[in-house]
Design a protein around this motif. Structure first.
Motif, PDB file in Angstrom:
ATOM      1  N   PHE A   1       0.889  -1.266  -0.124  1.00 32.67           N
ATOM      2  CA  PHE A   1      -0.031  -0.023  -0.061  1.00 32.67           C
ATOM      3  C   PHE A   1       1.071   1.125   0.046  1.00 32.67           C
ATOM      4  O   PHE A   1       1.780   1.310   0.576  1.00 32.67           O
ATOM      5  CB  PHE A   1      -0.870   0.210   1.238  1.00 32.67           C
ATOM      6  N   CYS A   2       0.397   2.229  -0.734  1.00 35.82           N
ATOM      7  CA  CYS A   2       0.925   3.504  -0.534  1.00 35.82           C
ATOM      8  C   CYS A   2       0.216   4.425   0.180  1.00 35.82           C
ATOM      9  O   CYS A   2      -0.979   4.167   0.298  1.00 35.82           O
ATOM     10  CB  CYS A   2       1.496   4.157  -1.932  1.00 35.82           C
ATOM     11  N   ALA A   3       0.996   5.268   1.081  1.00 39.68           N
ATOM     12  CA  ALA A   3       0.345   6.256   1.833  1.00 39.68           C
ATOM     13  C   ALA A   3       0.664   7.839   1.784  1.00 39.68           C
ATOM     14  O   ALA A   3       1.875   7.818   1.266  1.00 39.68           O
ATOM     15  CB  ALA A   3       0.175   5.891   3.314  1.00 39.68           C
ATOM     16  N   ALA A   4      -0.131   8.646   2.230  1.00 42.00           N
ATOM     17  CA  ALA A   4       0.380  10.138   2.258  1.00 42.00           C
ATOM     18  C   ALA A   4      -0.084  10.998   3.313  1.00 42.00           C
ATOM     19  O   ALA A   4      -1.044  10.467   4.087  1.00 42.00           O
ATOM     20  CB  ALA A   4      -0.244  10.930   1.068  1.00 42.00           C
ATOM     21  N   ASP A   5       0.817  11.787   3.713  1.00 45.14           N
ATOM     22  CA  ASP A   5       0.378  12.722   4.891  1.00 45.14           C
ATOM     23  C   ASP A   5       1.071  13.908   4.699  1.00 45.14           C
ATOM     24  O   ASP A   5       2.442  13.792   4.368  1.00 45.14           O
ATOM     25  CB  ASP A   5       0.715  11.856   6.243  1.00 45.14           C
ATOM     26  N   ARG A   6       0.759  15.077   5.333  1.00 45.38           N
ATOM     27  CA  ARG A   6       1.427  16.221   5.527  1.00 45.38           C
ATOM     28  C   ARG A   6       2.412  16.338   6.254  1.00 45.38           C
ATOM     29  O   ARG A   6       3.643  16.985   6.142  1.00 45.38           O
ATOM     30  CB  ARG A   6       0.315  17.603   5.832  1.00 45.38           C
ATOM     31  N   ALA A   7       2.645  15.692   7.353  1.00 48.29           N
ATOM     32  CA  ALA A   7       3.737  15.572   8.233  1.00 48.29           C
ATOM     33  C   ALA A   7       5.002  15.123   7.792  1.00 48.29           C
ATOM     34  O   ALA A   7       4.948  14.069   6.849  1.00 48.29           O
ATOM     35  CB  ALA A   7       3.194  14.745   9.692  1.00 48.29           C
ATOM     36  N   VAL A   8       5.809  15.669   8.203  1.00 46.25           N
ATOM     37  CA  VAL A   8       7.356  15.080   7.826  1.00 46.25           C
ATOM     38  C   VAL A   8       7.302  13.597   8.231  1.00 46.25           C
ATOM     39  O   VAL A   8       8.144  12.630   7.538  1.00 46.25           O
ATOM     40  CB  VAL A   8       8.325  15.992   8.365  1.00 46.25           C
ATOM     41  N   VAL A   9       7.246  13.410   9.675  1.00 47.10           N
ATOM     42  CA  VAL A   9       7.141  11.875  10.045  1.00 47.10           C
ATOM     43  C   VAL A   9       5.748  11.641  10.520  1.00 47.10           C
ATOM     44  O   VAL A   9       5.528  11.827  11.548  1.00 47.10           O
ATOM     45  CB  VAL A   9       8.356  11.890  11.154  1.00 47.10           C
ATOM     46  N   PRO A  10       5.081  11.233   9.698  1.00 45.96           N
ATOM     47  CA  PRO A  10       3.579  10.856  10.030  1.00 45.96           C
ATOM     48  C   PRO A  10       3.584   9.622  11.259  1.00 45.96           C
ATOM     49  O   PRO A  10       4.296   8.831  11.117  1.00 45.96           O
ATOM     50  CB  PRO A  10       2.866  10.284   8.715  1.00 45.96           C
ATOM     51  N   SER A  11       2.614   9.976  12.170  1.00 47.60           N
ATOM     52  CA  SER A  11       2.204   9.263  13.121  1.00 47.60           C
ATOM     53  C   SER A  11       1.068   8.377  12.767  1.00 47.60           C
ATOM     54  O   SER A  11       0.748   7.107  13.150  1.00 47.60           O
ATOM     55  CB  SER A  11       1.996   9.767  14.603  1.00 47.60           C
ATOM     56  N   ALA A  12       0.259   9.049  11.938  1.00 52.74           N
ATOM     57  CA  ALA A  12      -0.920   8.305  11.551  1.00 52.74           C
ATOM     58  C   ALA A  12      -1.339   8.989  10.101  1.00 52.74           C
ATOM     59  O   ALA A  12      -1.128  10.138   9.957  1.00 52.74           O
ATOM     60  CB  ALA A  12      -2.225   8.733  12.160  1.00 52.74           C
ATOM     61  N   TRP A  13      -1.179   8.044   9.065  1.00 49.15           N
ATOM     62  CA  TRP A  13      -1.002   8.567   7.784  1.00 49.15           C
ATOM     63  C   TRP A  13      -2.568   8.918   7.172  1.00 49.15           C
ATOM     64  O   TRP A  13      -3.664   8.093   7.501  1.00 49.15           O
ATOM     65  CB  TRP A  13      -0.740   7.554   6.749  1.00 49.15           C
ATOM     66  N   SER A  14      -2.797  10.023   6.478  1.00 52.34           N
ATOM     67  CA  SER A  14      -4.289  10.450   6.352  1.00 52.34           C
ATOM     68  C   SER A  14      -4.717   9.626   5.132  1.00 52.34           C
ATOM     69  O   SER A  14      -6.069   9.685   5.019  1.00 52.34           O
ATOM     70  CB  SER A  14      -4.065  11.860   5.939  1.00 52.34           C
ATOM     71  N   TYR A  15      -3.981   9.334   4.060  1.00 49.42           N
ATOM     72  CA  TYR A  15      -4.485   8.886   2.595  1.00 49.42           C
ATOM     73  C   TYR A  15      -3.885   7.473   2.562  1.00 49.42           C
ATOM     74  O   TYR A  15      -2.762   7.278   2.860  1.00 49.42           O
ATOM     75  CB  TYR A  15      -4.289   9.951   1.698  1.00 49.42           C
ATOM     76  N   TRP A  16      -4.598   6.587   1.759  1.00 49.45           N
ATOM     77  CA  TRP A  16      -4.080   5.235   1.580  1.00 49.45           C
ATOM     78  C   TRP A  16      -4.697   4.931  -0.053  1.00 49.45           C
ATOM     79  O   TRP A  16      -5.938   5.178  -0.195  1.00 49.45           O
ATOM     80  CB  TRP A  16      -4.714   4.124   2.598  1.00 49.45           C
ATOM     81  N   GLY A  17      -3.856   4.119  -0.507  1.00 48.60           N
ATOM     82  CA  GLY A  17      -4.244   3.372  -1.628  1.00 48.60           C
ATOM     83  C   GLY A  17      -4.914   1.961  -1.192  1.00 48.60           C
ATOM     84  O   GLY A  17      -5.183   1.890  -0.237  1.00 48.60           O
ATOM     85  N   GLN A  18      -5.472   1.339  -2.417  1.00 51.90           N
ATOM     86  CA  GLN A  18      -6.255  -0.126  -2.111  1.00 51.90           C
ATOM     87  C   GLN A  18      -5.153  -1.128  -2.275  1.00 51.90           C
ATOM     88  O   GLN A  18      -5.469  -2.021  -2.120  1.00 51.90           O
ATOM     89  CB  GLN A  18      -7.013   0.048  -3.323  1.00 51.90           C
ATOM     90  N   GLY A  19      -3.857  -0.826  -2.665  1.00 56.46           N
ATOM     91  CA  GLY A  19      -3.022  -1.692  -2.588  1.00 56.46           C
ATOM     92  C   GLY A  19      -2.769  -2.558  -3.869  1.00 56.46           C
ATOM     93  O   GLY A  19      -3.550  -2.681  -4.773  1.00 56.46           O
ATOM     94  N   THR A  20      -1.488  -3.533  -3.897  1.00 53.07           N
ATOM     95  CA  THR A  20      -1.216  -4.130  -5.236  1.00 53.07           C
ATOM     96  C   THR A  20      -0.461  -5.293  -4.667  1.00 53.07           C
ATOM     97  O   THR A  20       0.563  -5.100  -3.757  1.00 53.07           O
ATOM     98  CB  THR A  20      -0.288  -3.326  -6.107  1.00 53.07           C
ATOM     99  N   GLN A  21      -0.890  -6.592  -5.040  1.00 55.06           N
ATOM    100  CA  GLN A  21      -0.183  -7.737  -4.524  1.00 55.06           C
ATOM    101  C   GLN A  21       1.099  -7.821  -5.117  1.00 55.06           C
ATOM    102  O   GLN A  21       1.400  -8.001  -6.559  1.00 55.06           O
ATOM    103  CB  GLN A  21      -1.151  -8.750  -4.943  1.00 55.06           C
ATOM    104  N   VAL A  22       1.862  -8.401  -4.174  1.00 52.58           N
ATOM    105  CA  VAL A  22       3.263  -8.551  -4.713  1.00 52.58           C
ATOM    106  C   VAL A  22       3.383 -10.129  -4.219  1.00 52.58           C
ATOM    107  O   VAL A  22       3.358 -10.382  -3.009  1.00 52.58           O
ATOM    108  CB  VAL A  22       4.362  -7.781  -4.208  1.00 52.58           C
ATOM    109  N   THR A  23       3.965 -11.267  -4.990  1.00 56.72           N
ATOM    110  CA  THR A  23       4.039 -12.627  -4.742  1.00 56.72           C
ATOM    111  C   THR A  23       5.320 -12.989  -5.316  1.00 56.72           C
ATOM    112  O   THR A  23       5.636 -13.015  -6.389  1.00 56.72           O
ATOM    113  CB  THR A  23       2.723 -13.643  -5.496  1.00 56.72           C
ATOM    114  N   VAL A  24       6.168 -13.693  -4.234  1.00 57.79           N
ATOM    115  CA  VAL A  24       7.546 -13.921  -4.706  1.00 57.79           C
ATOM    116  C   VAL A  24       7.588 -15.443  -4.339  1.00 57.79           C
ATOM    117  O   VAL A  24       7.471 -15.949  -3.347  1.00 57.79           O
ATOM    118  CB  VAL A  24       8.523 -13.270  -3.651  1.00 57.79           C
ATOM    119  N   SER A  25       7.894 -16.146  -5.424  1.00 55.30           N
ATOM    120  CA  SER A  25       7.883 -17.627  -5.349  1.00 55.30           C
ATOM    121  C   SER A  25       9.352 -18.141  -4.985  1.00 55.30           C
ATOM    122  O   SER A  25      10.383 -17.633  -5.569  1.00 55.30           O
ATOM    123  CB  SER A  25       7.301 -18.168  -6.639  1.00 55.30           C
ATOM    124  N   SER A  26       9.337 -19.238  -4.476  1.00 56.98           N
ATOM    125  CA  SER A  26      10.785 -19.729  -3.946  1.00 56.98           C
ATOM    126  C   SER A  26      11.307 -20.695  -5.093  1.00 56.98           C
ATOM    127  O   SER A  26      10.655 -21.127  -5.959  1.00 56.98           O
ATOM    128  CB  SER A  26      10.775 -20.357  -2.600  1.00 56.98           C
TER     129      SER A  26
END
Length: 120
Positions: free
Chosen positions: A95-120
């Motif tokens: 997921f990516c996230a965004a926030d105005r704070a330089v070091v966010p403690s709680a992020w204001s905005y979130w995406g819906q995510g993208t799946q990463v699968t690593v096979s062995s």
């Protein structure tokens, strides 16, 4: 308001690479700290990396430092996460996230995510 859309996930073999992108809407993207998180079913979402609005400061989780690289292009309203030397334990929804704070403690905005699968 910032809307985030991730892309670039997929299936890759261990040792391989992927580049994730997160496209943001809104004119305030360039003023926000951007971050990447990941989550495995049944576990809490964990921090992966973040980058300040001017790209001066990047921060990484110990588990990915040296293998992943976060970057951003404010002209394109996009933040990237380059994933190298992938391991099966990197498998997660990212997921990516965004926030105005330089070091966010709680992020204001979130995406819906993208799946990463690593096979062995």
């Amino acid at each position: 308001q910032v809307q985030l859309v991730e892309s670039g996930g997929g299936l890759v073999q261990a040792g391989g690479s992927l580049r994730l992108s997160c496209a943001a809407s809104g004119r305030t993207f360039s003023t926000h700290t951007m971050g990447w998180f990941r989550q495995v079913p049944g576990k809490e979402r964990e921090f992966v990396a973040r980058i300040t609005w001017n790209s001066y400061i990047t921060t990484y989780a110990d588990s990915v430092r040296g293998r992943f690289t976060i970057s951003r292009d404010n002209a394109k309203n996009t933040v990237y996460l380059q994933l190298n030397s992938l391991k099966p334990e990197d498998t997660a929804v990212y997921f990516c996230a965004a926030d105005r704070a330089v070091v966010p403690s709680a992020w204001s905005y979130w995406g819906q995510g993208t799946q990463v699968t690593v096979s062995s």
